[in-house]
Design a protein around this motif. Structure first.
Motif, PDB file in Angstrom:
ATOM      1  N   ASP A 206       3.639  -4.199  -6.762  1.00  0.00           N
ATOM      2  CA  ASP A 206       2.480  -4.964  -6.301  1.00  0.00           C
ATOM      3  C   ASP A 206       2.863  -5.949  -5.196  1.00  0.00           C
ATOM      4  OD1 ASP A 206       3.945  -6.251  -8.492  1.00  0.00           O
ATOM      5  OD2 ASP A 206       2.510  -7.871  -8.245  1.00  0.00           O
TER       6      ASP A 206
ATOM      7  N   GLY B 142       2.869  -4.589  -0.582  1.00  0.00           N
ATOM      8  CA  GLY B 142       1.846  -4.362   0.422  1.00  0.00           C
ATOM      9  C   GLY B 142       0.805  -3.374  -0.019  1.00  0.00           C
ATOM     10  N   PRO B 143      -0.107  -2.986   0.890  1.00  0.00           N
ATOM     11  CA  PRO B 143      -1.266  -2.150   0.542  1.00  0.00           C
ATOM     12  C   PRO B 143      -0.919  -0.861  -0.191  1.00  0.00           C
ATOM     13  CG  PRO B 143      -1.495  -3.039   2.737  1.00  0.00           C
ATOM     14  CD  PRO B 143      -0.100  -3.405   2.285  1.00  0.00           C
ATOM     15  N   ALA B 144       0.189  -0.204   0.220  1.00  0.00           N
ATOM     16  CA  ALA B 144       0.507   1.086  -0.406  1.00  0.00           C
ATOM     17  C   ALA B 144       0.862   0.922  -1.867  1.00  0.00           C
ATOM     18  CB  ALA B 144       1.654   1.768   0.328  1.00  0.00           C
TER      19      ALA B 144
ATOM     20  N   MET C 223      -0.641  -1.363  -3.874  1.00  0.00           N
ATOM     21  CA  MET C 223      -1.725  -2.010  -4.608  1.00  0.00           C
ATOM     22  C   MET C 223      -2.670  -0.995  -5.212  1.00  0.00           C
ATOM     23  SD  MET C 223      -2.674  -5.136  -2.021  1.00  0.00           S
ATOM     24  CE  MET C 223      -1.484  -6.417  -1.645  1.00  0.00           C
ATOM     25  N   CYS C 224      -3.237  -1.351  -6.316  1.00  0.00           N
ATOM     26  CA  CYS C 224      -4.239  -0.484  -6.950  1.00  0.00           C
ATOM     27  C   CYS C 224      -5.639  -0.889  -6.476  1.00  0.00           C
ATOM     28  CB  CYS C 224      -4.163  -0.631  -8.474  1.00  0.00           C
ATOM     29  SG  CYS C 224      -2.591  -0.087  -9.176  1.00  0.00           S
TER      30      CYS C 224
END
Length: 292
Positions: free
Chosen positions: A283, A286-288, A290-291
């Motif tokens: 978590d 970065g964006p990749a 994140m859920c």
């Protein structure tokens, strides 16, 4: 053993018959050099960017070796110039004879004399094949001290020391000095534990366990130059193996060190390494990671 400073032959004579890989600095028999250095061809090291294998004559005398005191009875052998990856060997001075841990990729008569002046050398212990350096020359120049080679890693020898000591597992080297193979970086990767002048314990870790630049944490890698990490399971196994000993300080095979509470730092570092490799902190990436 005879007087620690043998040098019955001039140093250049001791070096004849040796060729070094110019990239890693490991010694080979000059009469039978391989087309490519196997140590560098392995994914833990690297070949020259242009792919051309180069060999170095150690009699060139293009490197210096400084003997530097790190703490009471512990010295570093620091190389200036020459070839190889620039490792820093360590020398333990004990009342029962001295122990060299890891081996410089250079040798000079002045450094040999200085090391000999600290007492008889009883063992040379490279932590793993990248640290073989000029081990046969150092052994010959300092009384024929046996060179301890992990049996699991003997296949990497390009030149076999006259006084080779193949070993496995754990052995007492001198009173208060124990060598133990923890594996990880290489199957036979070893550390050396010394009680220390203050009896608080010192671990000479090679890069079985590598101190980080922060001086407070360590890392556990399959390949350092190519950034291939060990699994979390292996990092924990290596750390737990080291933690069987009490040690306040840890010195790696370059200039890095952890100079206080090193045992606790190694255990905490392994737990951190394992958590990251398990994905517990994805978590934070970065964006990749994140859920949603």
């Amino acid at each position: 053993m005879a007087d620690p400073l043998i040098m019955n032959e001039p140093l250049p004579d001791l070096l004849r018959g040796i060729a070094q890989c110019a990239t890693c600095g490991v010694e080979y028999d000059a009469a039978a050099v391989p087309a490519v250095c196997p140590v560098c061809a392995d994914e833990r090291q690297y070949l020259p960017p242009d792919g051309v294998q180069r060999w170095h004559d150690p009699t060139a005398g293009d490197a210096g070796v400084d003997v530097v005191e790190l703490e009471d009875r512990l010295f570093a052998l620091r190389v200036d110039g020459g070839v190889g990856i620039g490792q820093e060997a360590k020398l333990l001075v004990t009342d029962d004879g001295n122990v060299m841990v890891d081996v410089p990729a250079a040798i000079t008569a002045a450094a040999v004399a200085e090391v000999a002046g600290l007492g008889p050398l009883r063992a040379i212990i490279p932590s793993h094949p990248h640290m073989f350096g000029l081990q046969t020359a150092w052994s010959a120049a300092l009384g024929g001290a046996p060179v301890w080679i992990a049996r699991a890693d003997a296949q990497w020898l390009g030149r076999t020391p006259a006084g080779i000591h193949l070993w496995d597992g754990e052995e007492k080297v001198r009173p208060g000095v124990v060598a133990v193979q923890l594996g990880g970086h290489f199957p036979g990767s070893a550390v050396v534990h010394w009680d220390g002048g203050d009896h608080r314990g010192v671990l000479l870790s090679g890069d079985t366990i590598a101190p980080n630049p922060d001086g407070r944490t360590a890392t556990f890698m399959y390949s350092y130059p190519n950034r291939i990490p060990l699994s979390g399971h292996v990092a924990l196994r290596v750390a737990d193996g080291a933690a069987r000993f009490a040690f306040d300080r840890l010195y790696g095979n370059f200039s890095g060190a952890i100079l206080g509470d090193a045992r606790e730092a190694v255990l905490a570092s392994a737990a951190r390494h394992a958590a990251w490799t398990r994905g517990e902190h994805d978590d934070l990436t970065g964006p990749a990671g994140m859920c949603g």
